[in-house]
Design an enzyme around this catalytic site. Structure first.
Site, short mmCIF file in Angstrom:
data_model
loop_
_atom_site.label_atom_id
_atom_site.label_comp_id
_atom_site.label_asym_id
_atom_site.label_seq_id
_atom_site.Cartn_x
_atom_site.Cartn_y
_atom_site.Cartn_z
N ASP A 176 -38.56 -15.79 1.20
CA ASP A 176 -38.95 -16.74 0.33
C ASP A 176 -40.40 -17.02 0.13
OD1 ASP A 176 -39.59 -18.99 -1.54
OD2 ASP A 176 -37.87 -20.17 -0.80
N LYS A 216 -45.16 -21.17 -7.23
CA LYS A 216 -46.52 -21.64 -7.00
C LYS A 216 -47.70 -21.06 -7.67
CE LYS A 216 -44.74 -24.92 -4.07
NZ LYS A 216 -43.49 -24.75 -3.21
N TYR A 252 -37.26 -24.73 3.28
CA TYR A 252 -36.87 -25.29 2.10
C TYR A 252 -36.95 -24.09 1.08
CZ TYR A 252 -37.52 -27.99 -2.19
OH TYR A 252 -37.36 -28.70 -3.32
C1 LIG Z 1 -41.96 -24.91 -3.79
C2 LIG Z 1 -40.87 -24.06 -3.13
C3 LIG Z 1 -39.82 -23.50 -3.73
C4 LIG Z 1 -39.22 -24.37 -5.02
O1 LIG Z 1 -40.06 -24.21 -6.03
P1 LIG Z 1 -39.96 -24.99 -7.46
O2 LIG Z 1 -41.02 -24.56 -8.27
O3 LIG Z 1 -40.46 -26.70 -6.98
O4 LIG Z 1 -38.66 -25.07 -7.77
C5 LIG Z 1 -38.88 -22.78 -3.13
N1 LIG Z 1 -39.15 -22.12 -1.85
C6 LIG Z 1 -40.53 -22.47 -1.35
C7 LIG Z 1 -40.80 -21.87 -0.11
C8 LIG Z 1 -41.41 -23.53 -1.83
O5 LIG Z 1 -42.33 -23.87 -1.17
#
Ligand SMILES: *Cc1c(COP(=O)(O)O)cnc(C)c1O
Length: 436
Positions: free
Chosen positions: A238, A266, A143
């Site tokens: 990511d 985060k 994701y």
């Molecule tokens: C939470 C998350 C995102 C998206 O971040 P948002 O601040 O919710 O847009 C992207 N990549 C990973 C791995 C995530 O856990």
């Protein structure tokens, strides 16, 4: 789930789709309605019905220090009286960018964004501009936010709700995205042989978190690194979850593999909306206004978010953060193994440091396909029993739980007590071990 929460949920559903502002919050995958939260402190959240829970969702991994950490709250109080937003640069943004670059040796320059989604979208745009290629490769169940191009075989809510694909996204957009299984270097080799010259970037959560936690097998990340180099593609890690979570320098520090571009979020915002992407100078300098690749944001680098982020990183850096998180992670894991063993419940515990998932399958879980073998009915029952026992887990089999520095030994003991009762009931109802 509680009288007042249920009333608030009914009201919310009348004016917001599903009553929530982000799908997985709705508890749809685990039955019932969501708890409405009115307060958080340390390891605990209090709901509208005044029940207190030990929280392992921790705002989906945001709160590494726990709720409302005093140092972060103090920093915010100081910042808030100076003004809420300027739309002009501040010294604190440079300080935060320096902190990110110091934590991640692969990052020389940083651009702050309001959300992880935007950080990823921008990193992908930059990778395409830099390589002059269009294809982006991801892994099944990975994701990367809700941007159009990466909502292919996606994790998080898309996976939890079994959403078929991507209504509202033109096929032309997702045709440029290829998805292969995680931990599968053979699939990547085949892809490289067939499409290698067209691939702009391979994007991956180095430790998967959004299909539940799935660690990389030995050499997987190093193989990604070398195959990307052979293809002339950029490797994007990511690290929105793993950055500052697995180690101060994220998965890149823990596994010793450097990415070309890194996305963070985060933990970085300390509880406020803030994310970032960064990489080597010559790549990042293609971003406007230095270069031609456009990307902007009214709220990017918001002074309150930056203050919360800086305060959080300071505490994380100075404490024995990662040793402590590992110890607590180990205690939770070994306690759970013992309990699952006692009742002979098939439970695959995937844990890397302070991120974990209890998969209700005999396992092993090494990719999306094996994660999907989990028995979500058993998870749902377990989740609700834990909730009754005062423990708030992320409300989906396919999400990561998080331990924070605020989780005490007593919290972990209480959690294991609740888990003992819950797994005993699960074993009885699903007829395992002593109840066969
Ligand atoms: C939470 C998350 C995102 C998206 O971040 P948002 O601040 O919710 O847009 C992207 N990549 C990973 C791995 C995530 O856990």
């Amino acid at each position: 789930m509680g009288k007042i929460s249920d009333e608030l949920y009914a009201k919310a559903c009348a004016v917001m789709p599903g009553g929530v502002n982000s799908p997985v919050r709705a508890f749809k995958a685990v039955g019932g309605g969501p708890l409405f939260i009115k307060q958080g402190q340390g390891s605990r959240m209090v709901d509208a019905d005044d029940r207190s829970f030990i929280d392992y969702c921790m705002s989906w991994g945001v709160l590494i220090l726990g709720h409302a950490h005093p140092f972060v709250v103090e920093a915010l109080k100081k910042a808030v009286v100076k003004g809420l937003s300027y739309g002009a640069p501040t010294a604190a943004e440079t300080e935060l960018a320096e902190a990110v670059a110091a934590a991640f040796p692969s990052v020389e320059k940083v651009r702050l964004t309001p959300s992880g989604t935007e950080a990823v979208m921008s990193a992908v745009r930059l990778a395409r501009a830099h390589t002059g290629r269009d294809l982006v490769v991801k892994v099944d169940g990975g994701y990367h936010g809700h941007g159009d191009q990466l909502l292919v075989q996606s994790g998080s809510g898309v996976l939890t709700f079994g959403l078929p694909g991507t209504p509202g996204i033109p096929a032309g957009v997702t045709q440029q995205t290829l998805s292969i299984p995680y931990n599968d270097t053979q699939a990547l080799r085949e892809l490289a042989a067939r499409h290698g010259e067209g691939v702009a970037a391979f994007i991956v959560e180095p430790v998967m978190g959004n299909a539940g936690v799935i660690p990389p097998e030995p050499e997987y990340l190093a193989t990604l690194r070398s195959l990307c180099d052979q293809m002339g593609a950029l490797l994007i890690f990511d690290e929105v979850i793993t950055g500052f979570r697995l180690a101060y320098g994220g998965a890149q520090e823990s596994y010793g593999v450097r990415a070309d571009l890194t996305t963070l979020g985060k933990i970085l915002g300390g509880g406020l909306p803030l994310a970032a992407y960064g990489g080597r100078r010559e790549i990042m300098d293609q971003i406007a206004p230095e270069g031609p690749v456009y990307q902007a944001g009214t709220h990017a680098g918001n002074p309150l978010a930056v203050a919360a982020g800086l305060a959080t990183l300071k505490v994380v850096k100075n404490a024995q953060t990662y040793e402590q998180l590992e110890e607590r992670g180990q205690a939770l894991e070994s306690g759970m193994r013992e309990i699952a063993g006692r009742y002979e419940v098939p439970l695959q515990i995937n844990r890397v440091g302070s991120m974990f998932t209890f998969f209700f399958t005999a396992g092993p879980v090494r990719d999306l396909a094996s994660a999907q073998k989990a028995n979500t009915k058993m998870f749902t029952r377990f989740f609700n029993l834990m909730l009754e026992g005062g423990v708030y887990l992320p409300p989906s089999q396919f999400e990561a739980g998080f331990i924070s520095l605020a989780h005490s030994t007593k919290d972990l003991e209480d959690t294991l007590d609740a888990a003992d009762r819950a797994l005993k009931t699960v074993a009885r109802e699903f007829e395992f071990g002593p109840y066969r």
